[in-house]
Design an enzyme around this catalytic site. Structure first.
Site, short mmCIF file in Angstrom:
data_model
loop_
_atom_site.label_atom_id
_atom_site.label_comp_id
_atom_site.label_asym_id
_atom_site.label_seq_id
_atom_site.Cartn_x
_atom_site.Cartn_y
_atom_site.Cartn_z
N GLU A 40 -11.83 -2.75 -3.56
CA GLU A 40 -11.18 -1.75 -3.78
C GLU A 40 -10.60 -1.85 -5.66
OE1 GLU A 40 -7.48 -2.27 -1.26
OE2 GLU A 40 -9.07 -3.33 -0.07
N HIS A 76 -10.02 2.70 0.27
CA HIS A 76 -9.24 1.62 1.08
C HIS A 76 -10.66 2.00 2.15
CE1 HIS A 76 -7.88 -1.82 3.10
NE2 HIS A 76 -6.83 -1.50 1.93
N HIS A 121 0.42 -1.48 0.18
CA HIS A 121 -0.28 -0.07 -0.19
C HIS A 121 0.86 1.31 0.17
CE1 HIS A 121 -3.45 -2.08 -0.15
NE2 HIS A 121 -3.58 -2.15 1.34
#
Length: 348
Positions: free
Chosen positions: A313, A179, A105
């Site tokens: 997502e 997210h 991420h």
């Protein structure tokens, strides 16, 4: 339609503000200039009761210390990059390894943990916020100075749009997503296990023990990964399919989408009557069912637990830089990246 701006807290001596977008149907979306975090989405159930349908925190300290990316924009690259390294144009790049020897991420800072500039947008048709951030060359190990603009817009058709735009002065990697953890029961009255999800997808990405793609795209037919006609989330949680077991009994997988901006992702909660439709330009959606959610975090007066919310997502396929047959998320120098995801809030 209107926008309400209020102080939310501080981080590193800088102010964090909350912006609440409100349309004429009283749908509310609250977001922060920290990580572009969506803290609340308030929508009605079939009885007309307005309740929050996402996971979040009441204060900045919890976001800073505990948040598993609740509501945040993730980047430069969402998902994992194997070994925290990649090669681009014959040059090797080393990234932070913040997930068991891999990069996750965008790193421990990433786009989700920085302050963004925010500009309020308002016209007769919609209200919104335009967030912008400049990621300097070498941030988290990535090449290129990247100018990123993310626009949140809410209109009176109960549509919420996220428009991602970026360009870089060097060729780099970019794979952005939001997210947000959804729970359509309202104010987290129940977990998300009995939510019904429908995804127009014939294939999903197989994962290995490190939750990295093996490179194989598996057929969903005759498995609990077949969401083409809709199925309850719980079916994957109790499944003995090796891929469900691998990720902690549930889903944490990319589904390759067959269609775009055509109602390709739909989720609903029978008890509340709430329905969410997600449409996107992106090649895939990662379904994450909160299998690893930490227990007992203070989520709006409810203690967090597994499956309290789930993420949809929209993004490129994970670790695509190491799988040449996956659609590329390389952003060429001076190329404009643009992607749109739309969320429509309905009641049955």
């Amino acid at each position: 339609m209107r926008i309400v701006q209020k102080p939310f807290g501080e981080i590193n001596g800088q102010n964090v503000d909350a912006y609440t977008l409100i349309n004429d149907q009283n749908i509310e979306i609250t977001c922060l200039n920290y990580g572009c975090v969506i803290t609340k989405i308030v929508t009605p159930n079939r009885d007309g009761n307005y309740e929050n349908i996402v996971l979040g925190f009441n204060n900045m300290e919890d976001y800073e210390k505990h948040s598993p990316y609740f509501g945040a924009v993730v980047g430069r690259v969402s998902g994992r990059i194997k070994g925290g390294q990649f090669e681009l144009d014959g040059q090797s790049f080393e990234l932070e390894m913040n997930d068991n020897g891999n990069h996750l991420h965008g790193g421990s800072k990433g786009f989700s943990h920085v302050l963004w500039d925010a500009v309020i947008l308002k016209n007769e048709k919609e209200v919104g916020i335009q967030f912008s951030y400049t990621s300097p060359d070498g941030e988290e190990g990535y090449p290129g100075t990247v100018q990123v603009t993310i626009t949140y817009l809410l209109n009176n058709d109960n549509e919420f749009l996220i428009h991602y735009q970026a360009n870089s002065d060097k060729t780099t990697l970019l794979n952005l997503t939001n997210h947000t953890y959804f729970n359509l029961s309202g104010d987290l009255k129940r977990d998300a296990l009995h939510h019904v999800l429908k995804i127009d997808s014939n294939q999903f990405v197989e994962l290995n023990e490190q939750l990295l793609p093996t490179g194989e795209l598996l057929d969903v037919t005759d498995t609990v990964f077949d969401f083409r006609e809709g199925r309850e989330i719980e079916e994957g949680v109790i499944s003995n399919h090796p891929q469900n077991q691998l990720v902690g009994q549930g889903y944490d997988h990319s589904f390759l989408l067959n269609s775009h901006h055509n109602g390709e992702i739909t989720m609903w909660d029978e008890e509340s009557g709430r329905k969410l439709v997600v449409e996107t330009d992106e090649v895939s959606v990662v379904l994450y069912t909160g299998n690893q959610l930490q227990e007992d975090l203070p989520v709006y007066g409810v203690k967090s637990k597994k499956y309290l919310g789930l993420c949809l997502e929209t993004q490129g396929l994970p670790d695509a830089i190491h799988h040449p047959h996956f659609p590329s998320y390389v952003l060429e120098k001076d190329q404009l990246f643009s992607s749109l995801t739309k969320y429509t809030f309905l009641v049955d």
